[in-house]
Design an enzyme around this catalytic site. Structure first.
Site, mmCIF file in Angstrom:
data_model
loop_
_atom_site.group_PDB
_atom_site.id
_atom_site.type_symbol
_atom_site.label_atom_id
_atom_site.label_comp_id
_atom_site.label_asym_id
_atom_site.label_seq_id
_atom_site.Cartn_x
_atom_site.Cartn_y
_atom_site.Cartn_z
ATOM 1 N N PRO A 21 0.818 -1.324 0.016
ATOM 2 C CA PRO A 21 0.001 -0.034 -0.075
ATOM 3 C C PRO A 21 0.831 1.125 0.014
ATOM 4 O O PRO A 21 2.209 1.128 0.161
ATOM 5 C CB PRO A 21 -0.688 -0.182 1.396
ATOM 6 N N ALA A 33 -4.898 4.841 4.060
ATOM 7 C CA ALA A 33 -4.075 3.807 3.168
ATOM 8 C C ALA A 33 -4.908 2.901 2.490
ATOM 9 O O ALA A 33 -6.365 3.163 2.809
ATOM 10 C CB ALA A 33 -3.382 2.968 4.297
ATOM 11 N N ASN A 34 -4.683 2.178 1.625
ATOM 12 C CA ASN A 34 -5.431 1.096 1.121
ATOM 13 C C ASN A 34 -5.129 -0.268 1.604
ATOM 14 O O ASN A 34 -4.002 -0.394 2.353
ATOM 15 C CB ASN A 34 -4.856 0.765 -0.450
ATOM 16 N N ARG A 35 -5.796 -1.032 1.649
ATOM 17 C CA ARG A 35 -5.519 -2.504 2.135
ATOM 18 C C ARG A 35 -4.862 -3.143 1.004
ATOM 19 O O ARG A 35 -4.980 -3.087 -0.193
ATOM 20 C CB ARG A 35 -6.833 -3.299 2.047
ATOM 21 N N SER A 36 -3.794 -3.561 1.587
ATOM 22 C CA SER A 36 -2.647 -4.455 0.669
ATOM 23 C C SER A 36 -1.749 -4.996 1.501
ATOM 24 O O SER A 36 -0.971 -4.404 2.310
ATOM 25 C CB SER A 36 -1.916 -3.723 -0.233
#
Ligand code: CTP
Ligand code: CA
Length: 226
Positions: A21, A33-36
């Site tokens: 992310p 944030a993005n989920r990753s």
């Protein structure tokens, strides 16, 4: 063992991989944030290195450890990732597996935002650079092969096909990340490879197998010519 690896079909090829992310600070204690987890990008870098490629791995704050045997460049924000990718070019291929935050704060607060009588704050956003689109559309020094991902929740193939055209990349790996699939955060991935030749759906297998299949495709493609 090092020499055995260096002897693969991607020997002498330089490949930039983005992964994980990005974190976009709101104030000193908060971020967007993005989920990753970074698992798929890490598996791809490992598979490419296993075929002998020189991999530059540009990663945001992922939860899985970065791959061994590759150059690791750690970044936090989309703008840092963008700068790191630009600095890593030229390369034979670029594979953008990162879950880049689309937006950052228009103005990051230097001090912690406090709760107060005015109620919750309103956040103002600015759009981040689109690394995949920019690399795909480089007039000079474009990698021969540019690959992106498209995580979608509905009309997956249509959205991903449009995304490929819009960004100008060669391949898009489309995946359905609807919660019901259990793909997000899990060990498996089910992707459809979208290229100029159309859409090819791969079976749902472990992320390592998806990565190996992709690396083999990359090797076939970069092996042609030059
Ligand atoms: N990507 C990128 N830089 C960005 C946003 C996305 O390099 N600022 C890359 C991702 O790594 C991925 C691809 O573009 O390979 C597609 O990301 P995605 O979020 O699905 O596409 P967007 O264009 O951001 O569209 P949207 O989120 O609105 O679906
Ligand atoms: Ca996005």
């Amino acid at each position: 063992a090092e020499d055995a690896l260096a002897d693969g079909p991607l020997r002498g090829r330089r490949i930039v991989v983005t992964s994980g992310p990005t974190h976009e600070p709101i104030d000193p204690v908060r971020y967007i944030a993005n989920r990753s987890s970074g698992a798929q990008g890490t598996a791809i870098a490992t598979a490419l290195a296993g075929l002998g490629a020189e991999v530059v791995f540009v990663t945001g704050p992922a939860t899985v450890p970065p791959p061994a045997g590759v150059e690791v460049i750690r970044v936090e924000t989309a703008r840092e990732m963008h700068a790191a990718v630009r600095a890593a070019l030229p390369a034979d291929a670029a594979i953008c597996a990162a879950a880049v935050a689309d937006w950052r704060m228009a103005a990051e607060s230097g001090s912690k935002i406090k709760k107060g009588a005015d109620g919750p704050p309103t956040l103002h956003f600015a759009e981040n650079p689109d690394i995949l689109a920019e690399v795909s559309q480089l007039a000079e020094g474009r990698p021969r092969l540019v690959v992106g991902f498209a995580a979608e929740t509905d009309n997956v193939i249509r959205h991903a096909t449009e995304k490929r055209a819009r960004k100008g990349c060669d391949w898009i790996l489309a995946n359905d990340v609807s919660p019901a699939t259990g793909i997000m955060g899990g060990p498996e991935n089910a992707v459809t490879l979208i290229s100029a030749d159309g859409a090819e759906t791969w079976p749902r297998v472990g992320k390592d197998m998806v990565a190996r299949k992709l690396a083999e495709r990359v090797a076939e493609t970069l092996g042609e010519g030059t």
